[in-house]
Design a protein around this motif. Structure first.
Motif, PDB file in Angstrom:
ATOM      1  N   TYR A  37       0.957  -1.085   0.123  1.00  8.75           N
ATOM      2  CA  TYR A  37      -0.168   0.202  -0.075  1.00  8.75           C
ATOM      3  C   TYR A  37       0.983   1.249   0.198  1.00  8.75           C
ATOM      4  O   TYR A  37       0.468   2.301  -0.939  1.00  8.75           O
ATOM      5  CB  TYR A  37      -1.009  -0.138   1.813  1.00  8.75           C
ATOM      6  CG  TYR A  37      -2.344  -0.984   0.763  1.00  8.75           C
ATOM      7  CD1 TYR A  37      -2.808  -1.195   0.406  1.00  8.75           C
ATOM      8  CD2 TYR A  37      -2.306  -1.641   2.373  1.00  8.75           C
ATOM      9  CE1 TYR A  37      -3.785  -2.520   0.303  1.00  8.75           C
ATOM     10  CE2 TYR A  37      -2.924  -3.808   1.660  1.00  8.75           C
ATOM     11  CZ  TYR A  37      -4.013  -3.039   0.831  1.00  8.75           C
ATOM     12  OH  TYR A  37      -4.482  -4.060   0.988  1.00  8.75           O
ATOM     13  N   VAL A  72      -2.772   8.559   3.662  1.00 10.54           N
ATOM     14  CA  VAL A  72      -4.103   8.029   3.098  1.00 10.54           C
ATOM     15  C   VAL A  72      -3.844   6.470   3.348  1.00 10.54           C
ATOM     16  O   VAL A  72      -4.934   6.229   3.366  1.00 10.54           O
ATOM     17  CB  VAL A  72      -3.966   8.821   2.021  1.00 10.54           C
ATOM     18  CG1 VAL A  72      -5.522   8.862   1.352  1.00 10.54           C
ATOM     19  CG2 VAL A  72      -4.499  10.408   2.467  1.00 10.54           C
ATOM     20  N   VAL A  73      -3.365   5.556   2.661  1.00  9.79           N
ATOM     21  CA  VAL A  73      -2.906   4.481   2.676  1.00  9.79           C
ATOM     22  C   VAL A  73      -2.884   3.854   4.004  1.00  9.79           C
ATOM     23  O   VAL A  73      -3.782   2.844   4.113  1.00  9.79           O
ATOM     24  CB  VAL A  73      -2.623   4.356   1.355  1.00  9.79           C
ATOM     25  CG1 VAL A  73      -2.919   5.212   0.213  1.00  9.79           C
ATOM     26  CG2 VAL A  73      -0.682   3.673   1.434  1.00  9.79           C
ATOM     27  N   LEU A  99      -3.837   4.876   6.729  1.00  8.36           N
ATOM     28  CA  LEU A  99      -4.421   5.249   7.615  1.00  8.36           C
ATOM     29  C   LEU A  99      -6.341   4.114   6.812  1.00  8.36           C
ATOM     30  O   LEU A  99      -6.796   3.764   7.786  1.00  8.36           O
ATOM     31  CB  LEU A  99      -5.325   6.614   7.032  1.00  8.36           C
ATOM     32  CG  LEU A  99      -6.541   6.967   7.721  1.00  8.36           C
ATOM     33  CD1 LEU A  99      -6.342   6.859   9.712  1.00  8.36           C
ATOM     34  CD2 LEU A  99      -7.160   8.253   7.764  1.00  8.36           C
ATOM     35  N   TRP A 100      -6.295   4.384   5.915  1.00  9.27           N
ATOM     36  CA  TRP A 100      -7.249   2.730   5.537  1.00  9.27           C
ATOM     37  C   TRP A 100      -6.720   1.868   5.960  1.00  9.27           C
ATOM     38  O   TRP A 100      -7.488   0.524   6.607  1.00  9.27           O
ATOM     39  CB  TRP A 100      -6.831   2.991   4.267  1.00  9.27           C
ATOM     40  CG  TRP A 100      -8.439   2.343   3.958  1.00  9.27           C
ATOM     41  CD1 TRP A 100      -9.772   1.870   2.863  1.00  9.27           C
ATOM     42  CD2 TRP A 100      -7.702   0.147   2.622  1.00  9.27           C
ATOM     43  NE1 TRP A 100     -10.180   0.941   2.695  1.00  9.27           N
ATOM     44  CE2 TRP A 100      -8.898   0.112   3.198  1.00  9.27           C
ATOM     45  CE3 TRP A 100      -6.622   0.273   2.371  1.00  9.27           C
ATOM     46  CZ2 TRP A 100      -8.505  -1.836   2.216  1.00  9.27           C
ATOM     47  CZ3 TRP A 100      -6.469  -1.228   2.077  1.00  9.27           C
ATOM     48  CH2 TRP A 100      -7.790  -2.369   2.562  1.00  9.27           C
ATOM     49  N   TYR A 101      -5.371   1.648   5.511  1.00  7.98           N
ATOM     50  CA  TYR A 101      -4.526   0.180   5.834  1.00  7.98           C
ATOM     51  C   TYR A 101      -5.476  -0.259   7.489  1.00  7.98           C
ATOM     52  O   TYR A 101      -5.860  -0.965   8.232  1.00  7.98           O
ATOM     53  CB  TYR A 101      -3.634  -0.463   6.080  1.00  7.98           C
ATOM     54  CG  TYR A 101      -2.903  -1.227   6.302  1.00  7.98           C
ATOM     55  CD1 TYR A 101      -3.209  -2.689   6.149  1.00  7.98           C
ATOM     56  CD2 TYR A 101      -1.822  -0.891   7.271  1.00  7.98           C
ATOM     57  CE1 TYR A 101      -2.210  -4.055   6.903  1.00  7.98           C
ATOM     58  CE2 TYR A 101      -1.558  -1.836   8.326  1.00  7.98           C
ATOM     59  CZ  TYR A 101      -2.169  -3.001   7.375  1.00  7.98           C
ATOM     60  OH  TYR A 101      -1.237  -4.328   8.808  1.00  7.98           O
ATOM     61  N   ARG A 103      -7.278   1.087  10.098  1.00  7.87           N
ATOM     62  CA  ARG A 103      -8.764   1.324   9.670  1.00  7.87           C
ATOM     63  C   ARG A 103      -9.415  -0.254   9.196  1.00  7.87           C
ATOM     64  O   ARG A 103     -10.341  -0.528   9.963  1.00  7.87           O
ATOM     65  CB  ARG A 103      -9.569   2.199   9.046  1.00  7.87           C
ATOM     66  CG  ARG A 103      -9.544   3.909  10.067  1.00  7.87           C
ATOM     67  CD  ARG A 103     -10.226   4.450   9.350  1.00  7.87           C
ATOM     68  NE  ARG A 103     -10.647   5.659  10.275  1.00  7.87           N
ATOM     69  CZ  ARG A 103     -10.107   7.084   9.852  1.00  7.87           C
ATOM     70  NH1 ARG A 103     -11.348   7.015   8.737  1.00  7.87           N
ATOM     71  NH2 ARG A 103     -10.618   8.293  11.208  1.00  7.87           N
ATOM     72  N   SER A 104      -9.073  -0.997   8.321  1.00  5.24           N
ATOM     73  CA  SER A 104      -9.328  -2.243   8.011  1.00  5.24           C
ATOM     74  C   SER A 104      -8.961  -3.510   8.349  1.00  5.24           C
ATOM     75  O   SER A 104      -9.216  -4.207   8.827  1.00  5.24           O
ATOM     76  CB  SER A 104      -9.172  -2.018   6.379  1.00  5.24           C
ATOM     77  OG  SER A 104      -7.091  -2.604   6.559  1.00  5.24           O
ATOM     78  N   LEU A 121      -3.596   4.820  13.581  1.00  5.56           N
ATOM     79  CA  LEU A 121      -2.540   4.490  12.864  1.00  5.56           C
ATOM     80  C   LEU A 121      -0.942   4.706  12.857  1.00  5.56           C
ATOM     81  O   LEU A 121      -0.029   4.840  12.558  1.00  5.56           O
ATOM     82  CB  LEU A 121      -3.225   5.735  11.981  1.00  5.56           C
ATOM     83  CG  LEU A 121      -2.279   7.204  11.200  1.00  5.56           C
ATOM     84  CD1 LEU A 121      -2.057   5.723   9.306  1.00  5.56           C
ATOM     85  CD2 LEU A 121      -2.290   7.822  10.813  1.00  5.56           C
TER      86      LEU A 121
END
Length: 264
Positions: free
Chosen positions: A59, A107-108, A110-112, A114-115, A120
């Motif tokens: 990512y 950004v990526v 943060l998505w990782y 949360r998933s 973070l």
């Protein structure tokens, strides 16, 4: 006075396919992160697995490329790229922004995070100590390409870049490789070798890189299409100031916690 070696930027040519040194440096940088990440996991970071490491790197590659290219287009040449939007995709023509790449990675990740139901800053504290070696590889790629040269100097290690002019200049790419890369790596690696409160390592990375970049920019020739901006500072310096402030805030806030999460 030194002379730039003028290394051929193409490392290998196979028919119409050209493999550039700069691209190889990117691969080398991510390989260094992978190897060091494996070592950190074996040495006690059991909260991250090898699969986690590989996902983070995957990512991050997306974030670096997308954020770096968009950042360059929108920060450094917005008028041109808004008129020629398809050329944003022309990665082979060069033009990447570290600060844009950093935003893309955040950004990526943060998505990782949360998933995967992670914080973070835990992800940042894990990966941050390895990043400077990747940055050092990238700066060596800049030097091989003979780009991002420095301002004129009369210091004995001033280097002539013949395709620019006959003036000895600061080899600012090597300064950045040394300070943003190798020195910052040593500082972060040693600091993160002991358990630290959540956010400490991430905050130190942001402060360290931003400070090193701000100082080295005084020796780097500003982009000819921008020149010096507010206060006689370059765009790189102006973008580094909020980076240092954000890092200081994260570092300070992590110190305030009475029962911290610890990483190391």
């Amino acid at each position: 006075m030194l002379q730039h070696p003028q290394i051929d930027p193409v490392a290998l040519q196979i028919g119409p396919v050209a493999i550039h040194w700069y691209g190889l440096m990117y691969l080398l940088g991510f390989a260094a992160v992978w190897l060091l990440g494996r070592w950190r996991i074996r040495q006690g970071r059991r909260d991250f697995s090898l699969r986690d490491l590989e996902d983070i790197i995957f990512y991050s590659v997306i974030g670096v490329i997308a954020g770096g290219r968009l950042g360059y287009a929108l920060i450094y040449k917005p008028a041109y790229y808004l008129s020629h939007p398809l050329e944003i995709l022309y990665l082979w023509e060069g033009g990447m922004s570290f600060h844009g790449g950093l935003v893309g990675v955040i950004v990526v990740l943060l998505w990782y995070a949360r998933s995967r139901d992670r914080h973070l800053l835990d992800v940042g504290d894990f990966i941050a100590p390895m990043i400077p070696l990747g940055l050092a590889a990238g700066r060596w790629g800049n030097f091989v390409n003979g780009e991002l040269w420095g301002r004129p100097t009369d210091l004995p290690w001033g280097m002539v870049f013949p395709y620019v002019d006959a003036l000895p200049r600061h080899p600012s790419q090597l300064y950045q490789m040394a300070f943003e890369g190798l020195l910052l790596f040593v500082v972060l690696w040693l600091y993160s070798s002991k358990p630290r409160k959540r956010g400490k390592v991430s905050g130190l990375f942001l402060m360290g890189y931003g400070t090193a970049r701000f100082l080295v920019e005084f020796t780097r020739e500003p982009d000819d299409f921008l020149g010096l901006l507010a206060g006689g500072l370059s765009m790189g310096q102006l973008l580094s100031i909020p980076m240092v402030l954000a890092g200081a805030l994260i570092f300070w806030k992590s110190s305030e916690k009475s029962s911290p999460e610890q990483t190391g």
